[in-house]
Design a protein around this motif. Sequence first.
Motif, PDB file in Angstrom:
ATOM      1  N   VAL A  89     -19.699  52.392 -19.784  1.00  7.87           N
ATOM      2  CA  VAL A  89     -20.320  51.021 -19.185  1.00  7.87           C
ATOM      3  C   VAL A  89     -18.726  50.439 -18.763  1.00  7.87           C
ATOM      4  N   THR A  90     -18.710  49.059 -17.965  1.00  4.65           N
ATOM      5  CA  THR A  90     -17.312  48.444 -17.940  1.00  4.65           C
ATOM      6  C   THR A  90     -17.303  47.436 -18.843  1.00  4.65           C
ATOM      7  N   ALA A  91     -15.631  47.485 -19.530  1.00  2.00           N
ATOM      8  CA  ALA A  91     -15.527  46.460 -20.833  1.00  2.00           C
ATOM      9  C   ALA A  91     -14.419  45.498 -20.172  1.00  2.00           C
ATOM     10  N   GLN A  92     -13.891  46.179 -19.005  1.00  3.22           N
ATOM     11  CA  GLN A  92     -12.765  44.756 -19.292  1.00  3.22           C
ATOM     12  C   GLN A  92     -12.497  45.303 -17.667  1.00  3.22           C
ATOM     13  N   VAL A  93     -12.270  44.776 -16.409  1.00 10.06           N
ATOM     14  CA  VAL A  93     -11.612  44.654 -15.352  1.00 10.06           C
ATOM     15  C   VAL A  93      -9.906  44.260 -15.859  1.00 10.06           C
TER      16      VAL A  93
ATOM     17  N   ALA B 229      -7.176  57.529 -22.121  1.00  8.42           N
ATOM     18  CA  ALA B 229      -8.436  57.533 -23.441  1.00  8.42           C
ATOM     19  C   ALA B 229      -8.155  57.472 -24.672  1.00  8.42           C
ATOM     20  N   TRP B 230      -8.728  56.966 -25.164  1.00  5.48           N
ATOM     21  CA  TRP B 230      -8.249  56.399 -26.807  1.00  5.48           C
ATOM     22  C   TRP B 230      -9.214  57.049 -27.451  1.00  5.48           C
ATOM     23  N   THR B 231     -10.093  56.398 -28.145  1.00  2.00           N
ATOM     24  CA  THR B 231     -11.866  56.372 -29.150  1.00  2.00           C
ATOM     25  C   THR B 231     -12.508  56.858 -28.304  1.00  2.00           C
ATOM     26  N   SER B 232     -13.080  55.734 -27.511  1.00  2.00           N
ATOM     27  CA  SER B 232     -14.721  55.209 -27.321  1.00  2.00           C
ATOM     28  C   SER B 232     -14.129  54.823 -25.882  1.00  2.00           C
ATOM     29  N   SER B 233     -12.619  54.288 -25.141  1.00  5.74           N
ATOM     30  CA  SER B 233     -12.409  54.174 -24.561  1.00  5.74           C
ATOM     31  C   SER B 233     -11.760  54.431 -23.211  1.00  5.74           C
ATOM     32  N   MET B 234     -11.418  54.462 -22.470  1.00  2.00           N
ATOM     33  CA  MET B 234     -10.806  54.965 -20.477  1.00  2.00           C
ATOM     34  C   MET B 234     -10.384  53.874 -20.042  1.00  2.00           C
TER      35      MET B 234
ATOM     36  N   LEU C 272      -9.414  49.438 -14.267  1.00  2.02           N
ATOM     37  CA  LEU C 272     -10.631  48.711 -15.518  1.00  2.02           C
ATOM     38  C   LEU C 272     -10.963  49.812 -16.700  1.00  2.02           C
ATOM     39  N   THR C 273     -11.281  48.756 -17.837  1.00  4.17           N
ATOM     40  CA  THR C 273     -11.805  49.755 -18.844  1.00  4.17           C
ATOM     41  C   THR C 273     -12.930  49.675 -19.333  1.00  4.17           C
ATOM     42  N   MET C 274     -13.521  50.898 -19.226  1.00  5.14           N
ATOM     43  CA  MET C 274     -14.571  51.569 -19.118  1.00  5.14           C
ATOM     44  C   MET C 274     -14.467  52.950 -21.375  1.00  5.14           C
ATOM     45  N   VAL C 275     -16.182  52.377 -21.417  1.00 11.29           N
ATOM     46  CA  VAL C 275     -16.305  52.503 -23.096  1.00 11.29           C
ATOM     47  C   VAL C 275     -18.172  53.326 -22.545  1.00 11.29           C
ATOM     48  N   ALA C 276     -17.611  54.468 -23.338  1.00 13.63           N
ATOM     49  CA  ALA C 276     -18.916  55.841 -23.398  1.00 13.63           C
ATOM     50  C   ALA C 276     -20.022  55.526 -23.797  1.00 13.63           C
TER      51      ALA C 276
ATOM     52  N   ARG D 165     -24.450  53.247 -28.173  1.00 10.08           N
ATOM     53  CA  ARG D 165     -23.463  52.301 -28.808  1.00 10.08           C
ATOM     54  C   ARG D 165     -22.240  53.517 -28.666  1.00 10.08           C
ATOM     55  N   PRO D 166     -20.961  52.832 -28.936  1.00  8.39           N
ATOM     56  CA  PRO D 166     -19.525  53.230 -28.480  1.00  8.39           C
ATOM     57  C   PRO D 166     -19.796  54.788 -29.154  1.00  8.39           C
ATOM     58  N   THR D 167     -19.195  56.127 -27.906  1.00  7.22           N
ATOM     59  CA  THR D 167     -18.867  56.986 -29.059  1.00  7.22           C
ATOM     60  C   THR D 167     -17.591  57.866 -28.372  1.00  7.22           C
TER      61      THR D 167
ATOM     62  N   ARG E 108       0.032  48.127 -20.361  1.00  9.69           N
ATOM     63  CA  ARG E 108      -1.325  47.896 -20.449  1.00  9.69           C
ATOM     64  C   ARG E 108      -2.190  47.646 -21.589  1.00  9.69           C
ATOM     65  N   ARG E 109      -2.644  48.999 -22.417  1.00  9.52           N
ATOM     66  CA  ARG E 109      -3.263  48.144 -23.033  1.00  9.52           C
ATOM     67  C   ARG E 109      -2.633  47.590 -24.548  1.00  9.52           C
ATOM     68  N   LYS E 110      -1.508  47.806 -24.534  1.00  6.77           N
ATOM     69  CA  LYS E 110      -0.574  46.912 -25.092  1.00  6.77           C
ATOM     70  C   LYS E 110      -0.550  45.210 -25.141  1.00  6.77           C
TER      71      LYS E 110
HETATM   72  C1  COA Z   1     -18.025  47.295 -23.932  1.00  6.02           C
HETATM   73  C2  COA Z   1     -19.210  47.749 -25.092  1.00  6.02           C
HETATM   74  C3  COA Z   1     -19.751  48.776 -25.727  1.00  6.02           C
HETATM   75  C4  COA Z   1     -17.838  47.475 -26.977  1.00  6.02           C
HETATM   76  O1  COA Z   1     -19.040  47.453 -27.435  1.00  6.02           O
HETATM   77  P1  COA Z   1     -18.064  46.489 -28.865  1.00  6.02           P
HETATM   78  O2  COA Z   1     -19.573  46.697 -29.569  1.00  6.02           O
HETATM   79  O3  COA Z   1     -17.694  45.653 -29.088  1.00  6.02           O
HETATM   80  O4  COA Z   1     -17.409  48.202 -29.883  1.00  6.02           O
HETATM   81  P2  COA Z   1     -15.933  47.940 -30.246  1.00  6.02           P
HETATM   82  O5  COA Z   1     -15.691  46.565 -30.711  1.00  6.02           O
HETATM   83  O6  COA Z   1     -16.282  49.135 -31.724  1.00  6.02           O
HETATM   84  O7  COA Z   1     -15.264  48.255 -29.507  1.00  6.02           O
HETATM   85  C5  COA Z   1     -15.296  49.816 -28.784  1.00  6.02           C
HETATM   86  C6  COA Z   1     -14.290  50.261 -27.479  1.00  6.02           C
HETATM   87  O8  COA Z   1     -14.631  49.692 -26.234  1.00  6.02           O
HETATM   88  C7  COA Z   1     -12.628  48.445 -26.390  1.00  6.02           C
HETATM   89  N1  COA Z   1     -13.046  47.602 -25.824  1.00  6.02           N
HETATM   90  C8  COA Z   1     -14.210  46.523 -26.464  1.00  6.02           C
HETATM   91  N2  COA Z   1     -14.553  45.133 -25.737  1.00  6.02           N
HETATM   92  C9  COA Z   1     -13.108  45.373 -24.537  1.00  6.02           C
HETATM   93  C10 COA Z   1     -12.565  44.232 -23.554  1.00  6.02           C
HETATM   94  N3  COA Z   1     -13.240  42.948 -23.632  1.00  6.02           N
HETATM   95  N4  COA Z   1     -12.303  45.089 -23.144  1.00  6.02           N
HETATM   96  C11 COA Z   1     -11.588  46.306 -23.578  1.00  6.02           C
HETATM   97  N5  COA Z   1     -11.838  47.155 -23.560  1.00  6.02           N
HETATM   98  C12 COA Z   1     -12.600  47.244 -24.523  1.00  6.02           C
HETATM   99  C13 COA Z   1     -12.479  48.801 -27.627  1.00  6.02           C
HETATM  100  O9  COA Z   1     -11.313  48.612 -27.444  1.00  6.02           O
HETATM  101  C14 COA Z   1     -13.058  49.933 -28.383  1.00  6.02           C
HETATM  102  O10 COA Z   1     -12.150  50.782 -27.932  1.00  6.02           O
HETATM  103  P3  COA Z   1     -11.621  52.021 -28.248  1.00  6.02           P
HETATM  104  O11 COA Z   1     -13.057  53.019 -28.959  1.00  6.02           O
HETATM  105  O12 COA Z   1     -11.283  53.391 -27.487  1.00  6.02           O
HETATM  106  O13 COA Z   1     -10.892  51.970 -29.443  1.00  6.02           O
HETATM  107  C15 COA Z   1     -20.582  45.999 -25.665  1.00  6.02           C
HETATM  108  O14 COA Z   1     -19.103  44.956 -25.108  1.00  6.02           O
HETATM  109  C16 COA Z   1     -20.950  46.091 -24.289  1.00  6.02           C
HETATM  110  O15 COA Z   1     -21.930  46.709 -24.086  1.00  6.02           O
HETATM  111  N6  COA Z   1     -20.593  45.237 -23.183  1.00  6.02           N
HETATM  112  C17 COA Z   1     -21.636  44.960 -21.902  1.00  6.02           C
HETATM  113  C18 COA Z   1     -20.710  46.017 -20.820  1.00  6.02           C
HETATM  114  C19 COA Z   1     -21.507  45.370 -19.862  1.00  6.02           C
HETATM  115  O16 COA Z   1     -23.171  45.611 -19.524  1.00  6.02           O
HETATM  116  N7  COA Z   1     -20.653  46.600 -18.482  1.00  6.02           N
HETATM  117  C20 COA Z   1     -21.438  45.118 -17.385  1.00  6.02           C
HETATM  118  C21 COA Z   1     -21.729  46.824 -16.778  1.00  6.02           C
HETATM  119  S1  COA Z   1     -21.922  48.541 -16.858  1.00  6.02           S
END
Ligand code: COA
Length: 159
Positions: free
Chosen positions: A54-58, A82-87, A111-115, A121-123, A145-147
């Motif tokens: 999923v897209t976490a952040q643009v 890539a970090w733990t679950s995000s890229m 963009l930050t994408m989460v697997a 759940r994030p993996t 950028r992450r910092k």
């Molecule tokens: C993104 C999402 C999966 C994170 O879930 P969460 O329960 O907050 O997970 P965590 O707090 O354990 O974070 C998981 C990872 O996501 C990253 N993350 C969470 N929110 C973030 C954000 N707003 N920006 C950047 N990274 C983010 C964390 O840094 C972490 O990275 P790491 O594992 O590499 O250290 C959840 O917020 C979600 O499902 N959001 C909706 C996504 C969506 O619908 N997108 C649009 C359609 S694809």
Amino acid sequence: MNSKTPSESLTSMAQVMQITDANTAGFVHGGSIMKLVDSAAGVASMRHAQRRVVTAQVDSLSFHAPVHIGDVLSLTACVTQAWTSSMEVEVTVYRQDPVTGDRDHTTTAYLTMVALDEHGRPTAVPGVEPDTDEERRRQREAETRRKARIQLRRDLEEE
Ligand SMILES: CC(C)(COP(=O)(O)OP(=O)(O)OC[C@H]1O[C@@H](n2cnc3c(N)ncnc32)[C@H](O)[C@@H]1OP(=O)(O)O)[C@@H](O)C(=O)NCCC(=O)NCCS
């Protein structure tokens, strides 16, 4: 989990801009380009993680040149770090008039994408092992950028 090179996630897409992508003056909506950027980032990050994402952040998205109906938009995306679950995925976009050949760099986006696992759940994802100096530079910049993202979040929470 074995690391992967950025080229393993490299994704290229091309699309002709249609009337439905544009306003009445013939300029393509930023939102139409953003949708393609998001799709390219999704494919690149799925290739890296081999998971649903999923897209976490643009993080940033800038438009340097306008795009018109009939232009061919070419997008290139790859995972920079890539970090733990995000890229982080870098997406670059060029527009080209296919008749004149006139070509411009129009957009760069991060963009930050989460697997996600099968329960949504994030993996964990593989690390990134750069092959070239250019890829190493991109990886360093992704860390910066992450910092900055984390610091901004902290600063806003403290306000
Ligand atoms: C993104 C999402 C999966 C994170 O879930 P969460 O329960 O907050 O997970 P965590 O707090 O354990 O974070 C998981 C990872 O996501 C990253 N993350 C969470 N929110 C973030 C954000 N707003 N920006 C950047 N990274 C983010 C964390 O840094 C972490 O990275 P790491 O594992 O590499 O250290 C959840 O917020 C979600 O499902 N959001 C909706 C996504 C969506 O619908 N997108 C649009 C359609 S694809």
